[in-house]
Design a protein around this motif. Structure first.
Motif, PDB file in Angstrom:
ATOM      1  N   ALA A 294       0.798  -1.234   0.000  1.00 60.07           N
ATOM      2  CA  ALA A 294       0.000   0.000   0.000  1.00 60.07           C
ATOM      3  C   ALA A 294       0.827   1.279   0.000  1.00 60.07           C
ATOM      4  O   ALA A 294       0.390   2.290  -0.544  1.00 60.07           O
ATOM      5  N   SER A 295       1.998   1.276   0.585  1.00 60.84           N
ATOM      6  CA  SER A 295       2.777   2.513   0.673  1.00 60.84           C
ATOM      7  C   SER A 295       3.588   2.785  -0.593  1.00 60.84           C
ATOM      8  O   SER A 295       4.223   3.827  -0.702  1.00 60.84           O
ATOM      9  N   GLU A 296       3.560   1.859  -1.569  1.00 64.90           N
ATOM     10  CA  GLU A 296       4.333   2.043  -2.797  1.00 64.90           C
ATOM     11  C   GLU A 296       3.466   2.635  -3.907  1.00 64.90           C
ATOM     12  O   GLU A 296       2.278   2.356  -3.994  1.00 64.90           O
ATOM     13  N   PHE A 297       4.082   3.438  -4.756  1.00 69.29           N
ATOM     14  CA  PHE A 297       3.407   4.021  -5.908  1.00 69.29           C
ATOM     15  C   PHE A 297       3.419   2.992  -7.032  1.00 69.29           C
ATOM     16  O   PHE A 297       4.449   2.749  -7.659  1.00 69.29           O
ATOM     17  N   ILE A 298       2.275   2.361  -7.269  1.00 65.26           N
ATOM     18  CA  ILE A 298       2.159   1.318  -8.293  1.00 65.26           C
ATOM     19  C   ILE A 298       0.929   1.640  -9.152  1.00 65.26           C
ATOM     20  O   ILE A 298      -0.159   1.098  -8.939  1.00 65.26           O
ATOM     21  N   PRO A 299       1.055   2.540 -10.124  1.00 65.55           N
ATOM     22  CA  PRO A 299      -0.117   2.922 -10.918  1.00 65.55           C
ATOM     23  C   PRO A 299      -0.709   1.761 -11.704  1.00 65.55           C
ATOM     24  O   PRO A 299      -1.903   1.748 -11.999  1.00 65.55           O
ATOM     25  N   GLU A 300       0.099   0.745 -12.010  1.00 70.31           N
ATOM     26  CA  GLU A 300      -0.405  -0.408 -12.767  1.00 70.31           C
ATOM     27  C   GLU A 300      -1.483  -1.177 -12.012  1.00 70.31           C
ATOM     28  O   GLU A 300      -2.251  -1.922 -12.618  1.00 70.31           O
ATOM     29  N   ARG A 301      -1.578  -0.979 -10.697  1.00 70.34           N
ATOM     30  CA  ARG A 301      -2.594  -1.707  -9.928  1.00 70.34           C
ATOM     31  C   ARG A 301      -4.013  -1.359 -10.383  1.00 70.34           C
ATOM     32  O   ARG A 301      -4.936  -2.102 -10.134  1.00 70.34           O
ATOM     33  N   PHE A 302      -4.175  -0.232 -11.074  1.00 70.72           N
ATOM     34  CA  PHE A 302      -5.502   0.170 -11.533  1.00 70.72           C
ATOM     35  C   PHE A 302      -5.842  -0.336 -12.937  1.00 70.72           C
ATOM     36  O   PHE A 302      -6.967  -0.165 -13.393  1.00 70.72           O
ATOM     37  N   LEU A 303      -4.882  -0.935 -13.636  1.00 74.23           N
ATOM     38  CA  LEU A 303      -5.137  -1.390 -15.008  1.00 74.23           C
ATOM     39  C   LEU A 303      -6.281  -2.401 -15.090  1.00 74.23           C
ATOM     40  O   LEU A 303      -7.141  -2.301 -15.944  1.00 74.23           O
ATOM     41  N   ASP A 304      -6.271  -3.405 -14.234  1.00 70.91           N
ATOM     42  CA  ASP A 304      -7.306  -4.433 -14.248  1.00 70.91           C
ATOM     43  C   ASP A 304      -8.119  -4.411 -12.957  1.00 70.91           C
ATOM     44  O   ASP A 304      -8.615  -5.433 -12.505  1.00 70.91           O
ATOM     45  N   TRP A 305      -8.241  -3.252 -12.368  1.00 68.28           N
ATOM     46  CA  TRP A 305      -8.914  -3.134 -11.074  1.00 68.28           C
ATOM     47  C   TRP A 305     -10.413  -3.257 -11.253  1.00 68.28           C
ATOM     48  O   TRP A 305     -11.043  -2.465 -11.933  1.00 68.28           O
ATOM     49  N   ASN A 306     -11.000  -4.270 -10.641  1.00 69.24           N
ATOM     50  CA  ASN A 306     -12.439  -4.522 -10.769  1.00 69.24           C
ATOM     51  C   ASN A 306     -13.178  -4.227  -9.475  1.00 69.24           C
ATOM     52  O   ASN A 306     -14.281  -4.699  -9.269  1.00 69.24           O
ATOM     53  N   ASP A 307     -12.562  -3.448  -8.605  1.00 65.40           N
ATOM     54  CA  ASP A 307     -13.118  -3.195  -7.277  1.00 65.40           C
ATOM     55  C   ASP A 307     -13.613  -1.761  -7.163  1.00 65.40           C
ATOM     56  O   ASP A 307     -13.604  -1.176  -6.098  1.00 65.40           O
ATOM     57  N   LYS A 308     -14.082  -1.177  -8.264  1.00 69.78           N
ATOM     58  CA  LYS A 308     -14.445   0.240  -8.304  1.00 69.78           C
ATOM     59  C   LYS A 308     -15.583   0.538  -7.348  1.00 69.78           C
ATOM     60  O   LYS A 308     -16.055   0.705  -7.213  1.00 69.78           O
ATOM     61  N   GLY A 309     -15.946   1.086  -6.574  1.00 70.04           N
ATOM     62  CA  GLY A 309     -17.058   1.248  -5.662  1.00 70.04           C
ATOM     63  C   GLY A 309     -16.776   0.666  -4.304  1.00 70.04           C
ATOM     64  O   GLY A 309     -17.649   0.660  -3.454  1.00 70.04           O
ATOM     65  N   SER A 310     -15.574   0.133  -4.097  1.00 72.53           N
ATOM     66  CA  SER A 310     -15.262  -0.544  -2.842  1.00 72.53           C
ATOM     67  C   SER A 310     -14.810   0.409  -1.739  1.00 72.53           C
ATOM     68  O   SER A 310     -14.600  -0.018  -0.619  1.00 72.53           O
TER      69      SER A 310
END
Length: 129
Positions: free
Chosen positions: A46-62
């Protein structure tokens, strides 16, 4: 880093308990997006900057990522802010090659409303030919 430090604040209309924590009627409850975004239960590394984590993120509304708040009172400038930062990044990538000098230790600072790095973040820019 969320753009605003504190903005999700509500008053309890009734006594309630959430995850074992009691909140009396009239209590002010504030959610800090920075702590939500750094919660290891929400994000791997969580403390790292990893923009790729949003590429296939299916948890939108969480509610794991709430930089502009949530619900009917979310930030009215959200769409403009998103358009502005996407345009800025696109223009920078189009015109410059970029790299950072070393690994910056980014310490957040809040002037009361806006979150930003406490110290400058140095980026080398080389004009594309």
């Amino acid at each position: 880093m969320p753009p605003v430090g504190v903005f999700v604040s509500r008053v309890c209309l009734n006594d309630c308990e959430i995850r074992g924590q009691f909140y009396p009627k009239g209590a002010n409850v504030t959610v800090l997006p920075y702590t939500v975004h750094r919660n290891e239960e929400n994000w791997h590394r969580a403390s790292e900057f990893i923009p790729e984590r949003f590429l296939d993120w299916n948890d939108k509304g969480s509610l794991k990522w709430i930089p502009f708040g949530v619900g009917p009172r979310f930030c009215v400038g959200m769409r403009f802010a998103e358009m502005e930062f996407k345009t800025t990044i696109a223009k920078l990538v189009d015109k410059f090659e970029m790299d950072m000098t070393g690994e910056p230790d980014i310490v957040p600072d809040c002037n009361g409303v806006i979150m930003r790095p406490k110290d400058p973040v140095r980026v080398n820019l080389r004009k594309r030919v």
